[in-house]
Scaffold this motif. Sequence first.
Motif: not given
Lengths: 735, 108
Positions: A44-48, A72-82
């Motif tokens: 669902g995201v573009t994170v590798e 690691i303050s998530p600002r997008s769905l991509d960052e929330v994965v981490s």
Amino acid sequence: MSVSSPPPATDRLKVALVGNPNTGKSTLFNALAGMRARVGNYPGVTVEKKIARVEWSGRPVDVIDLPGTYSISPRSLDEVVSVDVLLGQQPDVGNIDVVVCIVDASNLERNFYLLSQVLDLGRPTVLVLNMWDTLQSRGLSVDVAALSERLNVPVVVTEAHRKRGLGDLRDAILATAGSEAPSRPRILPEAFYEECDRLQERLEELGENDAPFFLRERMLLDPGGTIEQRYLARANGELSTHLHEARRRLKDGGHTVSNLEPERRYQWARDVLDRVVTAPEQRQTTVTDRIDALLTHRVAGPLILAAVMLLVFQTLYTWAEPLMGACETAQAWVGARIEPLLAPGPFRSLLIDGVVAGVGSFLIFLPQIALLFLFIAILEGCGYMARAAYMMDRLMAPLGLSGRAFLPLMSSFACAVPGIMATRVIQSRRERMVTILIAPLMSCSARLPVYVLMIGAFIPGEIDGRDTAWMQGLVLFAMSCLGLIVAVPSAWLLKRTFFKGEASAFVMELPDYRLPSPFLVLRRVYESSLAFVMRAGTLIFATTILVWAAGYFPGDHSRLESVQQRIAELEQQGESPELERLQIEHNRLSGSLIRESYLGRAGQVIEPVVKPLGWDWRIGVGVIASFPAREVIIATLGTIYSLGGDVDVDDEESRLALTDAMQQATWPDGRPVFNIPVALSIMVFFALCAQCVSTLVIMRRETNSWRWPAFSFVSMTLMAYLGALITYQVGMLFT
Amino acid sequence: MTRSLLHAKFAHHAKILTALNTKAAREPPLMSTLDSLRPGQTGTIVDLDGDEAELCRLREMGFLPGAIVEAIGSAPLGDPLAFFVRGSRLALRARDARKVRIATAPAA
């Protein structure tokens, strides 16, 4: 707290790597992983998703590499994965046993911002001071033992590019696994922690029992952030009110949420590092400063950048050519090997015209992709890419993009496929998406054959004995610029519609120059080539087969096959009038077969739609058949005009034959089909359309959704249609 | 903003200004914004001024009151600008640099 889900059945140790960009994290991951890394995507995201399955001292270990980040303050769905991975809430990864935070030893203060957030996760943590050699060369020193004691976390010193300190790191990780997590440093004011506890109670009342401390902290600190939204969507309106009041109480106590975190965390970093790090009084002029004085110099900088870009594109165009030629030769060779083995029939046609031609049509991109990624890996690895972005930013800013988008867009002039893959160098997701969506508008090399054919046939090189070759050049230039011109308002629009968002300040690090690791460079070339072949290949292949089938069925090919058989027999004996007659018969038959095929029928059905563009059904068929790749239209037109499928624009004779056939083509009432406005409308259509399966499939891969390739196809086809319509209708006013 | 907070903010600035004052032989420091620093010149951040959403990235990267910033130069087209802050070389666009208010010691 129920942070940790029950350990998975396997006792594989799960280790996650986090760190700032440019800390040598990828080098460290590769040094730990060897050749065992597997690259995929989180759903669902573009994170590798990079995971290596290794074994240390007999213990099976999964090493997970997370994208480089400053926070690691998530600002997008991509960052929330981490964050989800680190908290063990990403189902396809599982519970994390050890978090390894990698920091640049020569730049601890800035890197400790991330470390302080990582410690708030409440997981067993190992701190890695990487690039120890840079620290020493800068005249800095760090008291590692004192640092470890202050942080209550094991600290390991490494030089990942020299593979130094890896054994210590592995030992530290194994020793830390299963141990108690270090207590969270009380960085923020007491009032804040009280609010975190109060939020916990409130969440439990609302039936949310699974909100780890880190997420509660983020809910309070990031108003409107991804974590807050996630919980608001699950809980009712009371949570929103609670958060609002909590932030208000903090503000009344003198703690503004926006200031609080950076100020306290940097203060903490200074306190921890006080007397642990000793730095020289004055910042010394480094090698990087001296190189920058030249490479970003007002005059020399742009000249060097132009030279580097010229080298890259010379390479993509010329060096890739022999490799691409080799691909074509291999394709023809394989086809020729299969041909005598099988009797003519649907199966042979499927194998040669479908499978071999289909696989060949995308494998041909491979040399370009490998070469482009070789350059990207070298330029990124040595630190020059950031300087190129720094120098080009002023030109990209009016488009709502940053300098990072420059290289992917430039590459797209060679081919959008490697260009779109190159957007991985862009960190901001919104900017990356806009770049991906406008990249296919850049005039790629596959459009060139179409332009060459049309210009050669219909733009006169000479009028009344006067040389007008400049007109041909002008049209070619105009067509090559058209996409770029359309891309400007497109990017502007996309930034203001789908990829709107708060305009966060643009801050880009200019890392120290260093020698790129050859292993990392080759690894990147290998990974991007493999990703292209494995993922894109299957889909591009399937589409090619589909178009092949549409052009093959439902005709009766038995007569064509017997003619082919005769030709093969006669060819053994050399030229003869009989052979020539059969060739003509063969071309006539294949022309009529495609007319009666599903593809041909589709062309006739859409004729009313393409008529306002000045096109007849044959051009319509050509456009449909060129869905897999733009240049296919030439072969299709060749087939329809009964020339056989083998028209090569580089081959003077076959091009002239097609030119003649097109010039003689007429409407049923005898008017010629092709004139200058028609030729121009076809060229405009191909300049703006998305007739390239490879691009669409790569877009799907890079955005991890079919939504964007579909959007791109529909909007570009619409633009292409409108552009062609206007061109033809306006053109007809002048003829 | 509440009165107490304003007070705290002024007190904080005053502390920085005093520190600068003593250093620069009690001459008042010059107030300006980050974009006006000449290459090689340093300044101390006093305040950030702008939309919260825009500023949070600047803060995360270490542009906070009290931080010392050295200007390195600008890109060939004059924008972005490069700075040295907390041990990193960072590029900022002039429009963002304008949001960072700094105090510089008066030129000798």
